[in-house]
Write a protein that holds these residues in place. Structure first.
Motif, mmCIF file in Angstrom:
data_model
loop_
_atom_site.group_PDB
_atom_site.id
_atom_site.type_symbol
_atom_site.label_atom_id
_atom_site.label_comp_id
_atom_site.label_asym_id
_atom_site.label_seq_id
_atom_site.Cartn_x
_atom_site.Cartn_y
_atom_site.Cartn_z
ATOM 1 N N ASP A 80 1.809 -7.215 7.847
ATOM 2 C CA ASP A 80 0.669 -7.959 8.397
ATOM 3 C C ASP A 80 -0.604 -7.137 8.419
ATOM 4 O O ASP A 80 -0.608 -5.997 8.892
ATOM 5 N N VAL A 81 -1.653 -7.742 7.885
ATOM 6 C CA VAL A 81 -2.971 -7.104 7.853
ATOM 7 C C VAL A 81 -3.929 -8.067 8.560
ATOM 8 O O VAL A 81 -4.401 -9.020 7.960
ATOM 9 N N PRO A 82 -4.200 -7.848 9.843
ATOM 10 C CA PRO A 82 -5.089 -8.766 10.557
ATOM 11 C C PRO A 82 -6.528 -8.695 10.031
ATOM 12 O O PRO A 82 -6.929 -7.705 9.406
ATOM 13 N N PHE A 83 -7.272 -9.728 10.279
ATOM 14 C CA PHE A 83 -8.677 -9.769 9.863
ATOM 15 C C PHE A 83 -9.409 -8.550 10.417
ATOM 16 O O PHE A 83 -9.267 -8.188 11.578
ATOM 17 N N GLY A 84 -10.176 -7.875 9.574
ATOM 18 C CA GLY A 84 -10.957 -6.718 10.001
ATOM 19 C C GLY A 84 -10.199 -5.407 10.016
ATOM 20 O O GLY A 84 -10.752 -4.374 10.388
ATOM 21 N N ALA A 85 -8.936 -5.425 9.605
ATOM 22 C CA ALA A 85 -8.127 -4.202 9.623
ATOM 23 C C ALA A 85 -8.702 -3.151 8.679
ATOM 24 O O ALA A 85 -9.294 -3.480 7.652
ATOM 25 N N ILE A 86 -8.529 -1.891 9.044
ATOM 26 C CA ILE A 86 -8.954 -0.796 8.157
ATOM 27 C C ILE A 86 -7.761 0.043 7.702
ATOM 28 O O ILE A 86 -7.928 1.007 6.963
ATOM 29 N N THR A 87 -6.563 -0.321 8.146
ATOM 30 C CA THR A 87 -5.341 0.324 7.669
ATOM 31 C C THR A 87 -4.310 -0.759 7.371
ATOM 32 O O THR A 87 -4.361 -1.855 7.941
#
Length: 131
Positions: A80-87
């Motif tokens: 999972d890569v949430p909105f705004g993630a940087i990692t």
């Protein structure tokens, strides 16, 4: 396509491409499997990889047997890569085949765990660990 879906698709494609290039090599290729993917590495991974290549190039002996390894990606799971993630992270399932000198070829399955970081607005591979 939402931003999250687009990021997921981008990371999946990047993981597949990186893994096949990074995991496929020949001892005659002078570590091009690593140097070819320098542009998609984070600054930290780039520094570690450059140091590794420099050390490995000086320790290789002319008498070392020719070794060729081919890596084929079977599947990619981006977590999972949430909105705004940087990692972000992913696990890439592979099939690898190796020919070493006159030994019989061998084939095995191996996962590559990848971590990504966003640097200057672009996703970069921050670590790659074979399991």
């Amino acid at each position: 396509l939402t931003q999250v879906d687009a990021t997921h698709a981008q990371l999946t494609s990047m993981a597949r491409s990186f893994t096949e290039r990074y995991g496929t090599f020949s001892t005659d290729a002078a570590f091009s499997n690593i140097t070819d993917v320098y542009p998609v590495m984070s600054a930290a991974m780039l520094a570690r990889s450059q140091a590794y290549v420099q050390k490995a190039q000086t320790s290789r002996k002319a008498t070392d047997p020719l070794t060729m390894t081919t890596t084929t990606v079977l599947s990619v799971q981006v977590f999972d890569v949430p909105f705004g993630a940087i990692t972000a992270s992913a696990t890439v399932k592979t099939q690898r085949s190796q020919i070493k000198g006159s030994d019989a070829p061998k084939t095995w399955y191996q996962d590559l765990n990848l971590s990504f970081v966003k640097e200057d607005g672009l996703w970069k591979v921050d670590s790659a660990v074979w399991k």
